[in-house]
Design an enzyme around this catalytic site. Structure first.
Site, mmCIF file in Angstrom:
data_model
loop_
_atom_site.group_PDB
_atom_site.id
_atom_site.type_symbol
_atom_site.label_atom_id
_atom_site.label_comp_id
_atom_site.label_asym_id
_atom_site.label_seq_id
_atom_site.Cartn_x
_atom_site.Cartn_y
_atom_site.Cartn_z
ATOM 1 N N LYS A 6 7.075 -4.423 -2.268
ATOM 2 C CA LYS A 6 5.664 -3.736 -2.828
ATOM 3 C C LYS A 6 4.715 -4.433 -2.251
ATOM 4 C CE LYS A 6 6.784 -4.114 -7.334
ATOM 5 N NZ LYS A 6 7.358 -3.432 -8.162
ATOM 6 N N ARG A 7 4.393 -5.283 -2.341
ATOM 7 C CA ARG A 7 3.366 -6.586 -1.949
ATOM 8 C C ARG A 7 2.470 -6.225 -0.314
ATOM 9 N NH1 ARG A 7 -0.118 -8.233 -1.101
ATOM 10 N NH2 ARG A 7 -1.726 -10.305 -1.121
#
Ligand code: GLU
Length: 481
Positions: free
Chosen positions: A257-258
């Site tokens: 998700k980064r």
């Protein structure tokens, strides 16, 4: 991959956080395989890590899969004859099977404290011995074990792994995978709190639920030899193993998700259609060879899919491709469906209700609605004439602040005005930030405007996914100095 038994496959998500696109991907391939073979798809909730268990997260996973049309045949919401389908409701079973392994002398009690384990690790490091637990308790004699148990000394149960030789299993996509037993630890099966670890619960349930094919992501390959040892220790027949290639970011790293939004809720909010998402996930590692086209439906995938057509080079979760595909679906959307989407997704009752208290005092007439409040509907904002970095701060300081904040917001269990307010206030206090330096940029980031309804209420209405997406976006594109 033929078998005369009824095909039974499963998805086994751990309910921690957002409903992940990876869960949808694995569910899709399991679903397709089950449908093709007249089999059953089981959804099992792996919630034995109680610290991380989130009821809300389980609900969002079930809702996300339903949105995609991936209906499971058995699971916590639909029931079935092999339930319960939440591991936390199956604890006596794991206890029973751990006891069986102890009796067969395939497992043992380990009384080592954290301190002793740390010391042993240090010694191993110095002496360059094998990594992992030094198996101290594996060789305790029975009377000593009894004494410790009687004395109420806390223990875990570990699996006796073979100490030499090699173990192997067949991955249906990759062929035989061999691993040197030397590399494997005496895995913990039961924790001292009486909860099983992933390995024990997963194998016991796959056996009890009569799973014939374990279709899961590549990241579990390294666990499979441990599972195989467990099947052998119990004397159970093993299922077939199929490890799907991992989804990747555009830079080929494992999807995270980064670098990529991973929440199904996010894509739904963005206006990706469920049929697009299914089609897109179907293209991850597989292609519709028969007709060489990229646009296909779930039913078409069911009729043409073959595991042998999967290519193992990491499929890239490419946002541009996703948007392109979505456009193909919108272009050909029948009017009725288009209107339904607008009514039920874009301007849904729930979105309109959540913004109603925030917008009604700020409208002279309804024609101002989009000019003032488009940020509730559009995902990507334009920050062209706004200065997001206050004079007293540098871009890199802003980046640190908002990335930290984003992580804290991600940890909120149930997103509400109260929980958001609490996180914001405590962060401000912890970092001794001046409200002006913090709230004004945040308002600009989240709404793209200097004037907006009260910020915390706005955050509540925007929802976690949109808030985090905008924070991440400005950190990646604007706070780059
Ligand atoms: N609970 C594991 C997960 O979160 C399941 C892995 C498996 O399918 O065995 O993905």
């Amino acid at each position: 991959m033929s078998s005369d038994k009824t095909v039974r496959v499963r998805v086994a998500p751990s309910p921690t956080g957002d409903p992940h696109v990876g869960t949808a991907y694995v569910t899709l391939f399991n679903y397709v395989f089950a449908k093709q073979n007249g089999g059953k798809l089981i959804l099992r909730v792996e919630d034995t890590d109680q610290n991380r268990y989130r009821k809300a997260s389980e609900e969002r996973i079930l809702k996300g899969l339903k949105w995609l049309g991936l209906q499971c045949d058995e699971g916590p919401d639909v029931g079935g004859s092999y339930g319960p389908y939440r591991q936390s409701e199956r604890l006596p079973l794991y206890k029973k099977y751990a006891k069986t392994l102890l009796e067969k002398e395939k497992a043992y009690h380990c009384f080592c404290t954290q301190e002793r384990l740390a010391e042993a690790r240090e010694t191993q490091k110095k002496e360059g011995g094998r990594f992992g637990y030094d198996r101290h308790c594996r060789y305790l004699d029975k009377s000593e074990v009894e004494k410790k148990l009687q004395g109420g000394i806390s223990s875990v149960i570990r699996l006796k792994m073979p100490t030499e030789g090699e173990g192997s299993f067949i991955d249906e996509l990759r062929g035989p995978i061999t691993i040197d037993y030397n590399q494997l630890d005496d895995q913990i099966l039961m924790k001292s709190d009486g909860f099983p670890t992933y390995h024990l619960a997963n194998v016991v349930d796959d056996h009890e639920m009569k799973i014939t094919h374990v279709i899961r992501a590549e990241e579990w390959i390294s666990s499979t030899p441990k599972h195989v040892t467990l099947y052998e220790a119990f004397g159970w027949e093993k299922p077939q193993f199929i490890h799907l290639p991992l989804l990747r970011n555009t830079d080929k790293s494992k999807i995270s998700k980064r670098k990529n939004p991973v929440s199904l809720d996010f894509y739904r909010r963005k206006g990706i259609l469920p049929e697009t998402m299914i089609n897109f996930l179907g293209l991850m590692g597989w292609s519709f060879k028969a007709e060489e086209r990229e646009k296909f439906s779930l039913e078409e995938m069911v009729s043409s899919f073959k595991f042998s057509d999967i290519s193992l080079g990491g499929p890239v979760f490419d946002q541009k491709k996703l948007s392109w595909l979505n456009q193909q679906y919108i272009q050909t959307m029948p009017q009725e469906k288009f209107l339904k989407h607008c009514r039920e997704e874009m301007f849904s009752e729930s979105i309109l209700k959540s913004i109603y208290p925030l917008v009604r005092e700020r409208l002279d007439s309804f024609d101002e609605f989009f000019e003032k409040f488009s940020f509730f509907f559009t995902l990507d904002l334009k920050y062209e004439n706004l200065s997001l970095v206050p004079k007293e701060k540098t871009a890199s300081e802003m980046k640190t602040i908002f990335l930290e904040l984003s992580l804290l917001l991600d940890e909120i269990d149930i997103w509400s005005l109260a929980t958001v307010t609490q996180v914001m206030n405590s962060y401000l206090k912890d970092k001794a930030l001046k409200p002006k330096e913090f709230y004004m940029p945040l308002r600009l980031i989240l709404t793209g405007r200097q004037d907006s309804p009260p910020l915390l209420e706005t955050m509540e209405a925007l929802g976690r996914d949109v808030v985090r997406y905008r924070l991440q976006w400005v950190c990646d594109h604007i706070f780059t100095g």
